[in-house]
Design a protein around this motif. Structure first.
Motif: not given
Length: 306
Positions: A199-222
């Motif tokens: 579970v731990g590895a699967m969850a972290m791999i998913y979150l790593g992919a989520l970060i790649f596809y998310s526009d999180w840099k825009t969030a840092f502008k708010t």
């Protein structure tokens, strides 16, 4: 000792996140596969882990002795709801962003981050604390959380079915098994144990992919994001943690609570925000950004609380 374990675990998490991030960058994990991967982890892997880790080695006496965790969870949600409401009033984000801001910073990522972290810190009783915490967490998420996610031009639909999700079922079954003293057949026990190890590895791999596809840099502008991170993920856990450490409650319970209070945004928040409203992208940015900075903020909270 606790600080070094947290730092080690967060570095480990970050390393596995990078694997997921690289897998996404190389096209091994496609963006359209993320919802299915999230379902696999959240509806199969995590419930198995929560059930097994709560059931294994937990007695009725342990449940009664640690029932105070439910009260601590309720107290925390009262405080964090009030604090995020005040911040939202002060910042005045446009439209429904004020409610979604509260939604994102009230509910932490107990499943993908909290579960593996608590198991690493407290192998014997960490998941029991999380299971008791989740009773309040899930009740509020599918009522108050859905209300916050719902756009002003829509009506929140909350039904009894909303509360019947795999994690709640896993917690309920585990508590029933504990209370009646039932034991699983060895082959089923071994099967569940094998699944929970992934579970731990699967969850972290998913979150790593989520970060790649998310526009999180825009969030840092708010400015909303910075206020939320500093207050919810750093200041509040430290202050409440120091107060709780004076209560005389079990040390592991308090530290589990401190970790749970400092978690990044729950992964399903953007999905619910998109389903019930119009601010899914805003919620996704906060989710990915808080996840990225939690690699640093969680160790900071532990360091300053000790």
């Amino acid at each position: 000792m606790l600080f070094s374990i947290v730092v080690h675990q967060m570095i480990l998490f970050f390393s596995i996140l990078l694997v997921g991030n690289v897998a996404a960058k190389q096209g091994v994990i496609q963006e359209n596969y993320l919802p299915d991967l999230a379902k696999l982890v959240s509806k199969i892997f995590l419930p198995v882990l929560i059930f097994y880790m709560t059931y294994a080695g937990t007695t009725r006496q342990m449940v009664w002795e640690n029932a105070a965790m439910i009260g601590l969870a309720a107290l925390f949600y009262v405080v964090i709801s009030a604090v995020t409401w005040i911040i939202a009033k002060g910042l005045r984000p446009a439209g429904d962003k004020a409610k979604v801001f509260q939604f994102a910073f009230i509910f932490g990522n107990t499943g993908f981050v909290g579960v593996p972290l608590l198991i690493a810190l407290f192998p014997k009783d960490g998941i029991l604390y999380l299971a008791l915490f989740s009773i309040v967490d899930q009740l509020l998420f599918w009522t108050y959380g859905v209300y916050l996610a719902t756009a002003s031009d829509k009506k929140a639909k909350i039904t009894l079915k909303s509360f019947v999700n795999p994690n709640i079922v896993a917690i309920a079954l585990a508590l029933i098994f504990i209370m009646i003293g039932a034991k699983l057949p060895t082959v089923i026990d071994d099967t569940l144990q094998t699944i929970k190890n992934a579970v731990g590895a699967m969850a972290m791999i998913y979150l790593g992919a989520l970060i790649f596809y998310s526009d999180w840099k825009t969030a840092f502008k708010t400015k909303d994001l910075y206020f939320g991170i500093v207050v919810k993920m750093i200041i509040l856990p430290i202050l409440l943690g120091k107060l709780l450490l004076m209560t005389g409650l079990p040390n592991n319970m308090i530290w589990s609570m401190i970790i749970l209070m400092s978690l990044p945004t729950m992964t399903v928040v953007p999905m619910i925000a998109k389903l019930y409203g119009h601010e899914g992208a805003y919620a996704a940015g906060i989710t990915a950004a808080t996840l990225a900075v939690s690699i640093v903020t969680i160790p900071v909270v532990v360091f300053f609380t000790t």
